[in-house]
Design a protein around this motif. Structure first.
Motif, PDB file in Angstrom:
ATOM      1  N   TYR A  40       0.842  -1.190   0.000  1.00 29.88           N
ATOM      2  CA  TYR A  40       0.000   0.000   0.000  1.00 29.88           C
ATOM      3  C   TYR A  40       0.881   1.246   0.000  1.00 29.88           C
ATOM      4  N   LEU A  41       0.565   2.209  -0.867  1.00 30.59           N
ATOM      5  CA  LEU A  41       1.460   3.334  -1.106  1.00 30.59           C
ATOM      6  C   LEU A  41       1.448   4.354   0.034  1.00 30.59           C
ATOM      7  N   ILE A  42       0.266   4.877   0.382  1.00 31.56           N
ATOM      8  CA  ILE A  42       0.204   6.046   1.255  1.00 31.56           C
ATOM      9  C   ILE A  42       0.765   5.769   2.649  1.00 31.56           C
ATOM     10  N   PRO A  43       0.324   4.727   3.376  1.00 28.72           N
ATOM     11  CA  PRO A  43       0.897   4.510   4.716  1.00 28.72           C
ATOM     12  C   PRO A  43       2.394   4.211   4.690  1.00 28.72           C
ATOM     13  N   ASN A  44       2.843   3.447   3.687  1.00 31.32           N
ATOM     14  CA  ASN A  44       4.271   3.138   3.609  1.00 31.32           C
ATOM     15  C   ASN A  44       5.093   4.339   3.153  1.00 31.32           C
ATOM     16  N   LEU A  45       4.467   5.261   2.419  1.00 30.91           N
ATOM     17  CA  LEU A  45       5.148   6.500   2.061  1.00 30.91           C
ATOM     18  C   LEU A  45       5.355   7.369   3.294  1.00 30.91           C
ATOM     19  N   LEU A  46       4.369   7.399   4.186  1.00 31.73           N
ATOM     20  CA  LEU A  46       4.516   8.130   5.442  1.00 31.73           C
ATOM     21  C   LEU A  46       5.597   7.493   6.315  1.00 31.73           C
ATOM     22  N   SER A  49       8.896   8.473   4.978  1.00 32.60           N
ATOM     23  CA  SER A  49       9.198   9.862   5.341  1.00 32.60           C
ATOM     24  C   SER A  49       9.697   9.950   6.783  1.00 32.60           C
ATOM     25  N   ASP A  83       0.981   7.490   9.987  1.00 29.77           N
ATOM     26  CA  ASP A  83       0.912   6.325   9.097  1.00 29.77           C
ATOM     27  C   ASP A  83      -0.018   5.240   9.621  1.00 29.77           C
ATOM     28  N   VAL A  86      -3.694   6.513   9.267  1.00 30.60           N
ATOM     29  CA  VAL A  86      -4.108   6.495   7.857  1.00 30.60           C
ATOM     30  C   VAL A  86      -4.375   5.063   7.404  1.00 30.60           C
ATOM     31  N   THR A  90      -8.076   3.927   6.150  1.00 30.36           N
ATOM     32  CA  THR A  90      -8.234   3.519   4.751  1.00 30.36           C
ATOM     33  C   THR A  90      -8.240   2.003   4.577  1.00 30.36           C
ATOM     34  N   THR A  92      -5.871  -0.175   5.018  1.00 30.17           N
ATOM     35  CA  THR A  92      -4.694  -0.611   4.264  1.00 30.17           C
ATOM     36  C   THR A  92      -3.616  -1.162   5.189  1.00 30.17           C
TER      37      THR A  92
END
Length: 275
Positions: A40-46, A49, A83, A86, A90, A92
């Motif tokens: 999953y993109l968004i949580p792992n992107l956080l 970061s 993260d 989120v 979501t 995720t």
């Protein structure tokens, strides 16, 4: 007669061998599908970061930019808190995300604060200094490993032991506020050599801390609660170093205070029962 008797056996042999050949693609299919599943993109992107902020803090500490290092760990805390929420909002969540988050936490809330404390104050103490920093790192790593094994087994309202982001907050808020007061690390080496390993021990202690995970963003709250949040933001904006220092120490101390209060209450109940 020999041929008629042999034909059933040959047929049975072929039937027994055939499933063995067909089982190979069946076992290979889940492996292939799992590699194509992705993350999953968004949580792992956080999480990435937060990992970057922790790494930046290490570089800043090595270069002597201690306030920048403190701010970087604070940013990592905000991202680390985002993260998980989120992912839950979501839907995720994944095992990969949980493990990746732990690896990020070791960097951002284990290595980064320990190196910050060492560079700012402990390096003048030679072996005692780096051993104190190592105790903190080991405590953070053990705390995260224990947390992963307790998921779903303990009450989510509480953390068992001081959470690693909260432990890191005690370290960086102390350094940031002391820098604002104009106090150098050499002047407080006696304090940091006690505080740093103590926080590491508190992270692996059995003391319970409120996790605030039972607070839902979709639940209505009193109007006064919204006003209190605005006041907190205003205080942080006025003097972030000292206000966050107060918050960090208040949270770190509330666990032992609550445990002491529970112990006294339980002892009082036993005394009344025996009487």
């Amino acid at each position: 007669m020999l041929e008629n008797g042999a034909s059933p056996s040959s047929g049975s042999i072929s039937m027994s061998i055939e499933p063995l050949h067909k089982s190979e693609p069946a076992s290979a299919e889940p492996i292939e599908s799992s590699t194509r599943r992705g993350v999953y993109l968004i949580p792992n992107l956080l999480t990435t970061s937060a990992l970057f902020a922790g790494f930046f803090s290490i570089i800043a500490s090595m270069n002597g930019n201690f306030i920048s290092a403190c701010v970087a760990i604070f940013v990592a805390q905000l991202l680390d808190g985002a993260d998980g929420r989120v992912a839950r909002m979501t839907h995720t969540q994944s095992e990969f995300g949980a493990q990746y988050d732990s690896m990020s936490d070791v960097m951002a809330f284990g290595l980064a604060p320990a190196l910050l404390a060492f560079q700012w104050s402990l390096q003048g103490l030679d072996k005692v200094g780096w051993i104190a920093a190592f105790i903190y790192v080991a405590g953070a790593a053990l705390r995260l490993a224990r947390f992963n094994t307790q998921i779903g087994k303990v009450d989510k309202k509480y953390f068992i032991g001081l959470a690693s982001p909260a432990g890191a907050a005690v370290i960086w808020s102390t350094i940031w506020s002391m820098e604002k007061f104009g106090i150098s690390g050499d002047q407080l080496s006696w304090l940091m050599v006690i505080l740093t390993p103590l926080i590491g021990i508190m992270m692996v202690s059995p003391v319970r801390y409120f996790s605030f995970k039972d607070i839902s963003a979709q639940r209505r709250v009193p109007f006064f609660a919204l006003l209190a949040i605005v006041l907190v933001f205003a205080l942080v904006a006025l003097d972030p170093a000292r206000v966050l220092f107060g918050f960090a120490f208040t949270y770190a101390l509330h666990g032992p205070v609550m445990e002491l209060w529970r112990f006294v209450k339980l002892k009082k109940q036993k005394t009344e029962t025996s009487a």
